[in-house]
Write a protein that holds these residues in place. Structure first.
Motif, PDB file in Angstrom:
ATOM      1  N   GLY A   1       0.969  -1.169   0.101  1.00  0.00           N
ATOM      2  CA  GLY A   1      -0.030   0.005   0.032  1.00  0.00           C
ATOM      3  C   GLY A   1       0.799   1.237  -0.016  1.00  0.00           C
ATOM      4  N   LEU A   2       1.929   1.081  -0.712  1.00  0.00           N
ATOM      5  CA  LEU A   2       2.986   2.428  -0.867  1.00  0.00           C
ATOM      6  C   LEU A   2       3.067   2.744  -2.406  1.00  0.00           C
ATOM      7  N   VAL A   3       3.552   4.257  -2.407  1.00  0.00           N
ATOM      8  CA  VAL A   3       3.901   4.646  -3.734  1.00  0.00           C
ATOM      9  C   VAL A   3       5.276   4.826  -3.758  1.00  0.00           C
ATOM     10  N   PRO A   4       6.070   4.797  -4.557  1.00  0.00           N
ATOM     11  CA  PRO A   4       5.862   4.595  -5.864  1.00  0.00           C
ATOM     12  C   PRO A   4       5.657   3.133  -6.315  1.00  0.00           C
ATOM     13  N   VAL A   5       4.726   3.167  -7.470  1.00  0.00           N
ATOM     14  CA  VAL A   5       4.687   1.728  -8.241  1.00  0.00           C
ATOM     15  C   VAL A   5       4.973   2.241  -9.829  1.00  0.00           C
ATOM     16  N   LEU A   6       6.142   1.693 -10.441  1.00  0.00           N
ATOM     17  CA  LEU A   6       6.147   1.892 -11.796  1.00  0.00           C
ATOM     18  C   LEU A   6       5.626   0.876 -12.719  1.00  0.00           C
ATOM     19  N   VAL A   7       4.737   1.307 -13.506  1.00  0.00           N
ATOM     20  CA  VAL A   7       4.300   0.110 -14.728  1.00  0.00           C
ATOM     21  C   VAL A   7       4.996   0.351 -15.895  1.00  0.00           C
ATOM     22  N   THR A   8       5.808  -0.521 -16.335  1.00  0.00           N
ATOM     23  CA  THR A   8       6.686  -0.184 -17.579  1.00  0.00           C
ATOM     24  C   THR A   8       5.723  -0.304 -18.636  1.00  0.00           C
ATOM     25  N   ASP A   9       6.165  -0.058 -20.161  1.00  0.00           N
ATOM     26  CA  ASP A   9       5.510  -0.132 -21.241  1.00  0.00           C
ATOM     27  C   ASP A   9       5.291  -1.595 -21.610  1.00  0.00           C
ATOM     28  N   ASP A  10       5.971  -2.589 -20.951  1.00  0.00           N
ATOM     29  CA  ASP A  10       5.427  -3.919 -21.162  1.00  0.00           C
ATOM     30  C   ASP A  10       4.806  -4.469 -20.025  1.00  0.00           C
ATOM     31  N   SER A  11       4.139  -3.622 -19.190  1.00  0.00           N
ATOM     32  CA  SER A  11       3.238  -4.090 -18.034  1.00  0.00           C
ATOM     33  C   SER A  11       4.092  -4.686 -16.846  1.00  0.00           C
ATOM     34  N   THR A  12       5.193  -4.638 -16.553  1.00  0.00           N
ATOM     35  CA  THR A  12       6.108  -4.893 -15.499  1.00  0.00           C
ATOM     36  C   THR A  12       5.764  -3.803 -14.404  1.00  0.00           C
ATOM     37  N   GLN A  13       5.321  -4.475 -13.101  1.00  0.00           N
ATOM     38  CA  GLN A  13       4.973  -3.566 -12.092  1.00  0.00           C
ATOM     39  C   GLN A  13       6.103  -3.506 -11.131  1.00  0.00           C
ATOM     40  N   LEU A  14       6.798  -2.238 -10.787  1.00  0.00           N
ATOM     41  CA  LEU A  14       7.981  -2.343 -10.111  1.00  0.00           C
ATOM     42  C   LEU A  14       7.783  -1.435  -8.959  1.00  0.00           C
ATOM     43  N   THR A  15       8.229  -2.045  -7.595  1.00  0.00           N
ATOM     44  CA  THR A  15       8.004  -1.325  -6.349  1.00  0.00           C
ATOM     45  C   THR A  15       9.591  -1.006  -5.922  1.00  0.00           C
TER      46      THR A  15
END
Lengths: 214, 214
Positions: free
Chosen positions: A51-65
């Motif tokens: 439940g934190l930010v940031p989350v980065l969603v790359t152009d191939d939909s990989t979700q990174l925290t």
């Protein structure tokens, strides 16, 4: 398109904005209002169980925290300009400066921690502010000693180009200024922060410049 | 000879001991007794102005601080066996799991923070223990959700060999056990920790096995 789930005043999101800007990457922002508690929404918890930010969603939909992991990922995928030095000793120094901030100062002054102090420990405003300033002073004193004395320091925290260390420094200084911490004992931090802020990548990442800025 | 300035119960030093053991590197230990305040000695502050452990001094006298930065340095200098996956997405996942522990759980339950709660905020023993357990529960709940649901999890936190994530997990579980936190809601964390402890590199790094163990 890269999407950054963030919040204008989150310093972890601020770090990622700087990294994206330094790399010259286009991204859209999806604000998550931490003060309204939107980080606890189902959607956001699906993106990140913390439940934190940031989350980065790359152009191939990989979700990174986790902001530092995201910055290193961006650096590996988009090597220019580098956010870490070419030599292992330099990389260790930059990571260690970044972690001094990200593992020793920032976690203690997070919104969720300040809330716990007030709600659970019934700490009053003065004691809360003293807590905040204590961890800034402890961390910044050590950081100033390192930056002022270590030969690796240049125009920026390491050498003459911005690195992951500067990416962590500037948001932390912003926070310290917001809580009116006395920064006069940290001339090297102030000098480097001023230099960073002259760069468009840092200036454009500042909280006040974001679409969700209140 | 590599020298590790550490303390048997410091979980940041514990992480570095595991990494050194996984790499099969010989090192000597120079204990810094945190309970006696030896981290504030002139010698230790010269090594690290933060007055923290661990500090790793390499065989060419490079002084390194911050446990995650030290582990990445060891991984770069001694690539086998790797502490990070070969792919950038995998590396981002492992770093993010490691940072969930190192940036979100551990900093809040540090000795210096517990001391501040007692000395400055006059928190009693029960409230101090509640604080400790609160941040363990919050962090471990998120970590359990990730490890139980993400496809990258294997025998270990990521795949079937130990990584930087396991290096952070095991010392944090040790701490949680020491403070008698209820870990029944985290079966995946428990399973992975048990598996790690079967490895000699982890077993030999445990606090009770160190020369300065009380």
């Amino acid at each position: 398109m890269i999407t950054l789930y963030g919040y204008f005043r989150s310093s972890a999101a601020y770090r990622v904005r700087i990294a994206l800007n330094l790399k010259g990457l286009a991204y859209e922002q999806a604000p998550v209002n931490l003060v309204k508690g939107e980080q606890r929404s189902e959607d956001n918890l699906a993106r990140n169980p913390q439940g934190l930010v940031p989350v980065l969603v790359t152009d191939d939909s990989t979700q990174l925290t986790q902001s530092l992991a995201i910055c290193e990922y961006l650096d590996e995928h988009h090597p220019e300009p580098p956010l870490l030095p070419a030599d292992a000793e330099g990389r260790a120094r930059v990571r260690s400066l970044a972690q001094l901030i990200a593992c020793e100062i920032h976690p203690l002054n997070n919104l969720k921690v300040l809330k716990y102090l007030v709600r659970e420990l019934k700490v009053d405003d003065d004691a809360k502010l003293a807590w905040y300033r204590h961890w800034i002073a402890e961390g910044f004193s050590a950081l100033e000693a390192r930056l002022a004395n270590e030969p690796g320091t240049g125009t920026f925290c390491h050498g003459d180009t911005p690195t992951l260390a500067d990416i962590c420094l500037v948001p932390q200084v912003f926070n310290a200024e917001r809580f009116e911490c006395d920064l006069s004992a940290y001339p090297t931090l102030q000098r480097i922060t001023k230099r960073c802020r002259e760069l468009e990548a840092f200036a454009r990442a500042a909280p006040g410049e974001q679409p969700d800025a209140g």
